[in-house]
Design a protein around this motif. Sequence first.
Motif, short mmCIF file in Angstrom:
data_model
loop_
_atom_site.label_atom_id
_atom_site.label_comp_id
_atom_site.label_asym_id
_atom_site.label_seq_id
_atom_site.Cartn_x
_atom_site.Cartn_y
_atom_site.Cartn_z
N ALA A 20 0.81 -1.23 0.00
CA ALA A 20 0.00 0.00 0.00
C ALA A 20 0.85 1.27 0.00
O ALA A 20 0.54 2.22 -0.72
N GLU A 21 1.92 1.29 0.80
CA GLU A 21 2.75 2.50 0.89
C GLU A 21 3.40 2.80 -0.46
O GLU A 21 3.50 3.95 -0.88
N GLU A 22 3.84 1.73 -1.13
CA GLU A 22 4.46 1.86 -2.45
C GLU A 22 3.43 2.36 -3.46
O GLU A 22 3.70 3.28 -4.24
N TYR A 23 2.26 1.74 -3.42
CA TYR A 23 1.14 2.17 -4.29
C TYR A 23 0.90 3.67 -4.13
O TYR A 23 0.76 4.40 -5.10
N PHE A 24 0.83 4.09 -2.86
CA PHE A 24 0.45 5.47 -2.56
C PHE A 24 1.43 6.47 -3.20
O PHE A 24 1.02 7.52 -3.67
N GLN A 25 2.71 6.09 -3.21
CA GLN A 25 3.73 6.96 -3.82
C GLN A 25 3.44 7.17 -5.30
O GLN A 25 3.82 8.18 -5.86
N TRP A 26 2.79 6.17 -5.93
CA TRP A 26 2.45 6.25 -7.34
C TRP A 26 1.00 6.67 -7.54
O TRP A 26 0.39 6.37 -8.56
N ASN A 27 0.45 7.33 -6.48
CA ASN A 27 -0.90 7.85 -6.56
C ASN A 27 -1.95 6.76 -6.77
O ASN A 27 -2.96 6.96 -7.44
N LYS A 28 -1.68 5.58 -6.20
CA LYS A 28 -2.59 4.45 -6.36
C LYS A 28 -3.10 4.04 -4.98
O LYS A 28 -2.31 3.94 -4.04
N LEU A 29 -4.39 3.83 -4.88
CA LEU A 29 -4.96 3.38 -3.61
C LEU A 29 -4.72 1.87 -3.44
O LEU A 29 -4.50 1.17 -4.43
N PRO A 30 -4.78 1.37 -2.21
CA PRO A 30 -4.54 -0.06 -1.98
C PRO A 30 -5.47 -0.96 -2.81
O PRO A 30 -5.08 -2.06 -3.21
N CYS A 31 -6.68 -0.49 -3.09
CA CYS A 31 -7.63 -1.28 -3.88
C CYS A 31 -7.33 -1.21 -5.37
O CYS A 31 -8.00 -1.87 -6.18
N GLY A 32 -6.33 -0.41 -5.76
CA GLY A 32 -5.86 -0.43 -7.14
C GLY A 32 -6.27 0.75 -8.00
O GLY A 32 -5.71 0.94 -9.08
N ILE A 33 -7.23 1.55 -7.54
CA ILE A 33 -7.69 2.62 -8.43
C ILE A 33 -6.76 3.85 -8.38
O ILE A 33 -6.15 4.15 -7.36
N THR A 34 -6.64 4.52 -9.51
CA THR A 34 -5.79 5.71 -9.62
C THR A 34 -6.57 6.88 -10.20
O THR A 34 -6.10 8.01 -10.15
N SER A 35 -7.73 6.59 -10.74
CA SER A 35 -8.46 7.65 -11.42
C SER A 35 -9.97 7.41 -11.36
O SER A 35 -10.42 6.32 -11.02
N LYS A 36 -10.70 8.45 -11.70
CA LYS A 36 -12.15 8.37 -11.77
C LYS A 36 -12.59 9.13 -13.02
O LYS A 36 -12.17 10.28 -13.19
N ASN A 37 -13.36 8.49 -13.87
CA ASN A 37 -13.76 9.10 -15.16
C ASN A 37 -12.53 9.62 -15.92
O ASN A 37 -12.54 10.72 -16.45
#
Length: 397
Positions: free
Chosen positions: A261-278
């Motif tokens: 999760a911490e690594e994800y967060f650095q790449w603007n990614k939430l633990p559940c995998g999403i990075t964007s909306k619409n």
Amino acid sequence: MSSFQGQMEEYPTISIDRFDRENLKARAYFLSHCHKDHMKGLRAPSLKRRLECSLKVFLYCSPVTKELLLTSPKYRFWEKRVKAIEIETPTQIALVDEASGEKEEVVVTLLPAGHCPGSVMFLFQGSNGTVLYTGDFRLAKGEASRMELLHSGGRVKDIQSVYLDTTFCDPRFYQIPSREECLKGILELVRSWITRSPHHVVWLNCKAAYGYEYLFTNLSEELGVQVHVDKMDMFRNMPDILHHLTTDRNTQVHACRHPKAEEYFQWNKLPCGITSKNKAMLHTISIKPSTMWFGERTRKTNVIARTGESSYRACFSFHSSYSEIKDFLSYICPVNAYPNVIPIGLTVDKVMEFLKPLCRSSQSAEPRYKPLGKLKRTRTILLDSVLEAGNPRTKDC
DNA sequence: GCGATCAGCT
DNA sequence: CACAGCTGATCGC
């Protein structure tokens, strides 16, 4: 981390929060809350075998703890052997030795502990006196005085021993901001972020344990946004929690988890995998609940601390502070108090030194000299203890 | 294959 | 900022 070995001096045939070694012989088991460090041995083959041949042995806990425990497949074999006891309902339990037939009765009362969902303290009353096992607890100043079942005839019960959550029993942890202060700090931080736009989201970086639910429910209640979590089936029969959670990732508040999760967060990614909306990138901050403490006289600073561009720590505690422990124990004023936990950097003896002055015996011998201002009060104290027929408790507690 | 324990991490 | 528990390595059965 609890170092309580499972047994209390007064009632050695029952075991609480430990299920290994000596505890394999217990006549009854008690679980104060559903955290793994209080469940050692609870799914071991040795206890499983004991259960199969000792058909009168049961595990007693609160209804919520039973629900959380049985939701985990690893513990489902307990299903027929767990007895939920209602909170604040004195309940008689027979402690039977299946070999000799010897029987002893105790009355147990579950008192809310404020540590995590279902967490309780156990008050035992029987032929060896009244004892209180607190499990893990967070109770605000004055809460013990508001628990009816700690009282009898208008005063606190005569308690022989308290087995106490001493996690923060060190003057270093003198004060921890109240639940309400911490909640408000987090609420306003989350509000200020997610109201910027629908693409502004918050990640609550919580540990894998029960205890954050009141944070989720309060945020959801106040902000009208459900909290994204990985699993919620354990709450299927707890609508007051369930309704504030969702497994739909399309929400602005997340408490989902992932090993990276911490690594994800650095790449603007939430633990559940999403990075964007619409197709638009999300703007994300992380808030890590963690304990913050302040000395007796040190100035309390903010309950929120910024730790990076998009990272915050927020004050949050599952356990009572030193001053809350002092308030609790001095109100109960037992004959003995034993630590369930030795805070890191301290010894058993050191913790006992902190607890001793809050117990009864230390109050009985008047010091040779007292400040003049205290003399008048001493007389009323002596009168009180005379009036308290048959109870040797001294009322400075 | 499972459990117990420990280091490492958060 | 120190709680609670996960992962992975190692060892033993």
